[in-house]
Every structure is written in structure tokens, then in C-alpha cells.
Scaffold this motif. Structure first.
Motif, PDB file in Angstrom:
ATOM      1  N   TYR A  26       0.833  -1.204   0.000  1.00 42.60           N
ATOM      2  CA  TYR A  26       0.000   0.000   0.000  1.00 42.60           C
ATOM      3  C   TYR A  26       0.864   1.249   0.000  1.00 42.60           C
ATOM      4  N   LEU A  27       0.354   2.308  -0.591  1.00 37.92           N
ATOM      5  CA  LEU A  27       1.066   3.570  -0.680  1.00 37.92           C
ATOM      6  C   LEU A  27       1.236   4.179   0.706  1.00 37.92           C
ATOM      7  N   ASP A  28       2.456   4.594   1.026  1.00 34.08           N
ATOM      8  CA  ASP A  28       2.764   5.229   2.307  1.00 34.08           C
ATOM      9  C   ASP A  28       2.542   6.732   2.161  1.00 34.08           C
ATOM     10  N   VAL A  29       1.451   7.227   2.718  1.00 36.91           N
ATOM     11  CA  VAL A  29       1.111   8.648   2.556  1.00 36.91           C
ATOM     12  C   VAL A  29       2.005   9.563   3.375  1.00 36.91           C
ATOM     13  N   SER A  30       2.864   8.998   4.213  1.00 37.85           N
ATOM     14  CA  SER A  30       3.789   9.831   4.978  1.00 37.85           C
ATOM     15  C   SER A  30       5.107  10.063   4.235  1.00 37.85           C
ATOM     16  N   ARG A  31       5.279   9.407   3.078  1.00 35.07           N
ATOM     17  CA  ARG A  31       6.489   9.649   2.279  1.00 35.07           C
ATOM     18  C   ARG A  31       6.515  11.113   1.870  1.00 35.07           C
ATOM     19  N   PRO A  32       7.700  11.738   1.860  1.00 34.59           N
ATOM     20  CA  PRO A  32       7.790  13.164   1.517  1.00 34.59           C
ATOM     21  C   PRO A  32       7.184  13.514   0.154  1.00 34.59           C
ATOM     22  N   ASP A  33       7.386  12.679  -0.863  1.00 41.92           N
ATOM     23  CA  ASP A  33       6.836  13.001  -2.183  1.00 41.92           C
ATOM     24  C   ASP A  33       5.316  12.894  -2.208  1.00 41.92           C
ATOM     25  N   VAL A  34       4.777  11.931  -1.476  1.00 42.98           N
ATOM     26  CA  VAL A  34       3.319  11.776  -1.413  1.00 42.98           C
ATOM     27  C   VAL A  34       2.717  12.915  -0.592  1.00 42.98           C
ATOM     28  N   ALA A  35       3.355  13.246   0.533  1.00 44.68           N
ATOM     29  CA  ALA A  35       2.874  14.353   1.372  1.00 44.68           C
ATOM     30  C   ALA A  35       2.904  15.664   0.591  1.00 44.68           C
ATOM     31  N   SER A  36       3.937  15.856  -0.215  1.00 49.20           N
ATOM     32  CA  SER A  36       4.033  17.059  -1.040  1.00 49.20           C
ATOM     33  C   SER A  36       2.917  17.095  -2.082  1.00 49.20           C
ATOM     34  N   PHE A  37       2.617  15.951  -2.681  1.00 50.77           N
ATOM     35  CA  PHE A  37       1.526  15.864  -3.646  1.00 50.77           C
ATOM     36  C   PHE A  37       0.198  16.209  -2.979  1.00 50.77           C
ATOM     37  N   ILE A  38      -0.023  15.669  -1.780  1.00 53.98           N
ATOM     38  CA  ILE A  38      -1.264  15.960  -1.053  1.00 53.98           C
ATOM     39  C   ILE A  38      -1.353  17.448  -0.746  1.00 53.98           C
ATOM     40  N   ASP A  39      -0.247  18.037  -0.284  1.00 53.54           N
ATOM     41  CA  ASP A  39      -0.223  19.476  -0.009  1.00 53.54           C
ATOM     42  C   ASP A  39      -0.599  20.290  -1.245  1.00 53.54           C
ATOM     43  N   ALA A  40      -0.030  19.909  -2.394  1.00 60.93           N
ATOM     44  CA  ALA A  40      -0.308  20.633  -3.636  1.00 60.93           C
ATOM     45  C   ALA A  40      -1.772  20.488  -4.040  1.00 60.93           C
ATOM     46  N   MET A  41      -2.324  19.298  -3.914  1.00 58.40           N
ATOM     47  CA  MET A  41      -3.721  19.077  -4.291  1.00 58.40           C
ATOM     48  C   MET A  41      -4.672  19.833  -3.371  1.00 58.40           C
ATOM     49  N   VAL A  42      -4.305  19.947  -2.098  1.00 62.53           N
ATOM     50  CA  VAL A  42      -5.135  20.689  -1.144  1.00 62.53           C
ATOM     51  C   VAL A  42      -5.073  22.182  -1.452  1.00 62.53           C
ATOM     52  N   SER A  43      -3.866  22.696  -1.657  1.00 66.74           N
ATOM     53  CA  SER A  43      -3.729  24.144  -1.858  1.00 66.74           C
ATOM     54  C   SER A  43      -4.151  24.600  -3.251  1.00 66.74           C
ATOM     55  N   GLU A  44      -3.874  23.805  -4.274  1.00 68.20           N
ATOM     56  CA  GLU A  44      -4.161  24.238  -5.643  1.00 68.20           C
ATOM     57  C   GLU A  44      -5.549  23.849  -6.142  1.00 68.20           C
ATOM     58  N   PHE A  47      -8.747  20.105  -2.486  1.00 69.37           N
ATOM     59  CA  PHE A  47      -9.108  18.768  -2.001  1.00 69.37           C
ATOM     60  C   PHE A  47      -9.127  18.783  -0.487  1.00 69.37           C
ATOM     61  N   GLU A  48      -9.909  17.909   0.120  1.00 63.00           N
ATOM     62  CA  GLU A  48      -9.897  17.750   1.567  1.00 63.00           C
ATOM     63  C   GLU A  48      -8.743  16.824   1.925  1.00 63.00           C
ATOM     64  N   ARG A  49      -7.829  17.313   2.776  1.00 59.65           N
ATOM     65  CA  ARG A  49      -6.611  16.581   3.102  1.00 59.65           C
ATOM     66  C   ARG A  49      -6.895  15.168   3.617  1.00 59.65           C
ATOM     67  N   GLU A  50      -7.797  15.031   4.581  1.00 56.35           N
ATOM     68  CA  GLU A  50      -8.063  13.726   5.194  1.00 56.35           C
ATOM     69  C   GLU A  50      -8.662  12.741   4.189  1.00 56.35           C
ATOM     70  N   THR A  51      -9.568  13.244   3.351  1.00 52.39           N
ATOM     71  CA  THR A  51     -10.200  12.388   2.351  1.00 52.39           C
ATOM     72  C   THR A  51      -9.179  11.913   1.330  1.00 52.39           C
ATOM     73  N   LEU A  52      -8.349  12.832   0.841  1.00 52.62           N
ATOM     74  CA  LEU A  52      -7.341  12.475  -0.146  1.00 52.62           C
ATOM     75  C   LEU A  52      -6.309  11.513   0.444  1.00 52.62           C
ATOM     76  N   ALA A  53      -5.842  11.800   1.648  1.00 53.76           N
ATOM     77  CA  ALA A  53      -4.868  10.912   2.293  1.00 53.76           C
ATOM     78  C   ALA A  53      -5.462   9.527   2.531  1.00 53.76           C
ATOM     79  N   GLY A  54      -6.716   9.474   2.930  1.00 49.00           N
ATOM     80  CA  GLY A  54      -7.381   8.192   3.150  1.00 49.00           C
ATOM     81  C   GLY A  54      -7.536   7.390   1.869  1.00 49.00           C
ATOM     82  N   THR A  55      -7.861   8.088   0.792  1.00 53.05           N
ATOM     83  CA  THR A  55      -8.002   7.418  -0.506  1.00 53.05           C
ATOM     84  C   THR A  55      -6.653   6.909  -1.001  1.00 53.05           C
TER      85      THR A  55
END
Length: 89
Positions: A26-44, A47-55
Motif C-alpha cells: 500500500y502507498l505510504d502517505v507519509s512519504r515526503p513526495d506523497v505528502a508534497s503531492f497531497i499538499d499541492a492538491m489541497v492548496s491548488e 481537495f480535503e486533506r483527510e479524504t485524499l490521504a485516506g483514498t
């Protein structure tokens, strides 16, 4: 004989399910590249951070699939063969 055949079939079924499960990572959402992607999707894209991270946490990484899509689908062409495709009179 019938019970032995059922036992062998059950063993192979259980073994096969373990071998398939072992391939799934399974994808590790705590990896720096994944966390950065989540940050970008939330800010740009708001997206809802918790929903995206959960998915994304449910995303399965299967090396066999990555290997298949990493290989080129076409044969290697020479420049002459490519030229016929892209250059016309």
C-alpha cells in the motif's frame, strides 16, 4: 480419497491467497513526495486533506504492473521508419 483431494485444494487456495497478498504493497502517505503531492492538491485544487490521504492510503502498488507499463509497447524503430510517420511532403 475425496477428503484428501479437498484438503489439497484448500491448501493450494490458501497458499495462493497468501502469495497474492504478499505482492500487494500500500502507498505510504507519509512519504515526503506523497505528502508534497497531497499538499499541492489541497492548496491548488481545494481537495480535503483527510479524504485524499485516506483514498491514497488504500492505493495498492503492484510491482508486476509497474514493470509492464514501464516497458515500451512498440518495437524500436529506426530514424527512417520514424521519418515516414512524422514527415510528409
Amino acid at each position: 480419497m475425496k477428503n484428501r483431494l479437498l484438503a489439497v485444494a484448500a491448501f493450494f487456495t490458501i497458499s495462493a491467497s497468501f502469495s497474492v497478498a504478499a505482492e500487494i504493497v500500500y502507498l505510504d502517505v507519509s512519504r515526503p513526495d506523497v505528502a508534497s503531492f497531497i499538499d499541492a492538491m489541497v492548496s491548488e485544487h481545494e481537495f480535503e486533506r483527510e479524504t485524499l490521504a485516506g483514498t491514497l492510503a488504500k492505493a495498492q502498488i503492484r510491482q508486476s504492473i509497474i514493470d509492464k507499463i514501464s516497458a515500451p509497447a512498440e518495437k524500436k524503430l529506426t530514424w527512417g521508419e520514424y521519418r515516414k510517420i512524422f514527415l510528409t511532403r
